[in-house]
Scaffold this motif. Structure first.
Motif, mmCIF file in Angstrom:
data_model
loop_
_atom_site.group_PDB
_atom_site.id
_atom_site.type_symbol
_atom_site.label_atom_id
_atom_site.label_comp_id
_atom_site.label_asym_id
_atom_site.label_seq_id
_atom_site.Cartn_x
_atom_site.Cartn_y
_atom_site.Cartn_z
ATOM 1 N N UNK A 87 0.856 -1.195 0.000
ATOM 2 C CA UNK A 87 0.000 0.000 0.000
ATOM 3 C C UNK A 87 0.884 1.234 0.000
ATOM 4 N N UNK A 88 0.299 2.361 -0.199
ATOM 5 C CA UNK A 88 0.985 3.629 -0.435
ATOM 6 C C UNK A 88 0.990 4.509 0.805
ATOM 7 N N UNK A 89 0.251 4.129 1.836
ATOM 8 C CA UNK A 89 0.044 4.973 3.014
ATOM 9 C C UNK A 89 1.344 5.289 3.756
ATOM 10 N N UNK A 90 1.424 6.506 4.251
ATOM 11 C CA UNK A 90 2.552 6.919 5.086
ATOM 12 C C UNK A 90 3.836 7.190 4.338
ATOM 13 N N UNK A 91 3.781 7.229 3.028
ATOM 14 C CA UNK A 91 5.019 7.323 2.246
ATOM 15 C C UNK A 91 5.843 8.568 2.502
ATOM 16 N N UNK A 92 5.231 9.650 2.953
ATOM 17 C CA UNK A 92 5.994 10.879 3.177
ATOM 18 C C UNK A 92 7.013 10.736 4.305
ATOM 19 N N UNK A 93 6.769 9.831 5.230
ATOM 20 C CA UNK A 93 7.730 9.580 6.318
ATOM 21 C C UNK A 93 9.099 9.237 5.743
ATOM 22 N N UNK A 94 9.096 8.513 4.623
ATOM 23 C CA UNK A 94 10.355 8.019 4.062
ATOM 24 C C UNK A 94 11.053 9.032 3.174
ATOM 25 N N UNK A 95 10.555 10.265 3.169
ATOM 26 C CA UNK A 95 11.273 11.335 2.478
ATOM 27 C C UNK A 95 11.855 12.323 3.486
ATOM 28 N N UNK A 96 11.823 11.938 4.751
ATOM 29 C CA UNK A 96 12.468 12.715 5.807
ATOM 30 C C UNK A 96 13.894 12.204 6.009
ATOM 31 N N UNK A 97 14.825 13.117 6.228
ATOM 32 C CA UNK A 97 16.180 12.715 6.618
ATOM 33 C C UNK A 97 16.105 12.180 8.048
ATOM 34 N N UNK A 98 16.878 11.207 8.373
ATOM 35 C CA UNK A 98 16.965 10.597 9.707
ATOM 36 C C UNK A 98 15.663 9.964 10.195
ATOM 37 N N UNK A 99 14.984 9.166 9.375
ATOM 38 C CA UNK A 99 13.745 8.546 9.842
ATOM 39 C C UNK A 99 13.983 7.548 10.978
ATOM 40 N N UNK A 100 15.226 7.089 11.123
ATOM 41 C CA UNK A 100 15.529 6.145 12.209
ATOM 42 C C UNK A 100 15.375 6.799 13.584
ATOM 43 N N UNK A 101 15.344 8.118 13.638
ATOM 44 C CA UNK A 101 15.150 8.827 14.909
ATOM 45 C C UNK A 101 13.682 8.860 15.326
ATOM 46 N N UNK A 102 12.787 8.535 14.416
ATOM 47 C CA UNK A 102 11.358 8.577 14.722
ATOM 48 C C UNK A 102 10.963 7.415 15.621
ATOM 49 N N UNK A 103 9.834 7.546 16.254
ATOM 50 C CA UNK A 103 9.343 6.554 17.211
ATOM 51 C C UNK A 103 8.030 5.977 16.684
#
Length: 144
Positions: A87-103
């Motif tokens: 699915x396509x949902x939430x894809x904008x999260x993966x255009x952020x630098x440092x997504x590994x810092x997210x919770x």
């Protein structure tokens, strides 16, 4: 902490001090031959400065009853590592630098409550911030 296998809702949260930096190209996988990347102005337009919640999603049981939070969250993370998504949902999260810092946080809920609960959380977010979370591009609606 081990993610439960049951159904529920999950949220991608930004920790204190996390500031958005947008990548030119998304790290997410290609979906139906479409690149998930958006231009920086479009990403900036979706950003909600004062919100800690970046994405709210649900994890249902699936048609065979073998889905749930653990599998849905793993697929979401795999999508961010470039694997093709279901699915396509939430894809904008993966255009952020440092997504590994997210919770990622979750709440187990019975499958019968998922649609209503997701719609209510989306509505409450819109009431508080005037728009959906950053990576939610479509507002959930309660289905009967």
């Amino acid at each position: 902490m081990r993610i439960p296998q049951g159904t529920g809702l999950f949220a991608v949260l930004r920790p204190d001090g996390f500031e958005p930096r947008f990548l030119k190209k998304s790290a997410a996988g290609i979906f139906k031959k479409k690149d998930p990347s958006l231009p920086e102005p479009a990403l900036a337009a979706e950003w909600v400065d004062s919100a800690d919640i970046l994405y709210l999603g649900k994890a249902g049981p699936g048609s065979k009853g073998n889905r749930g939070l653990r599998r849905q969250i793993q697929e979401f993370l795999d999508f961010g590592k470039g694997k093709p998504p279901g699915h396509w949902d939430g894809r904008l999260v993966w255009q952020l630098a440092n997504p590994e810092a997210l919770v990622i946080a979750w709440k187990e809920l019975p499958a019968a409550e998922l649609n209503t609960s997701e719609a209510r959380y989306h509505q409450e977010f819109v009431e508080a911030y005037g728009r959906l979370p950053f990576a939610n591009l479509v507002q959930a609606r309660a289905r009967n």
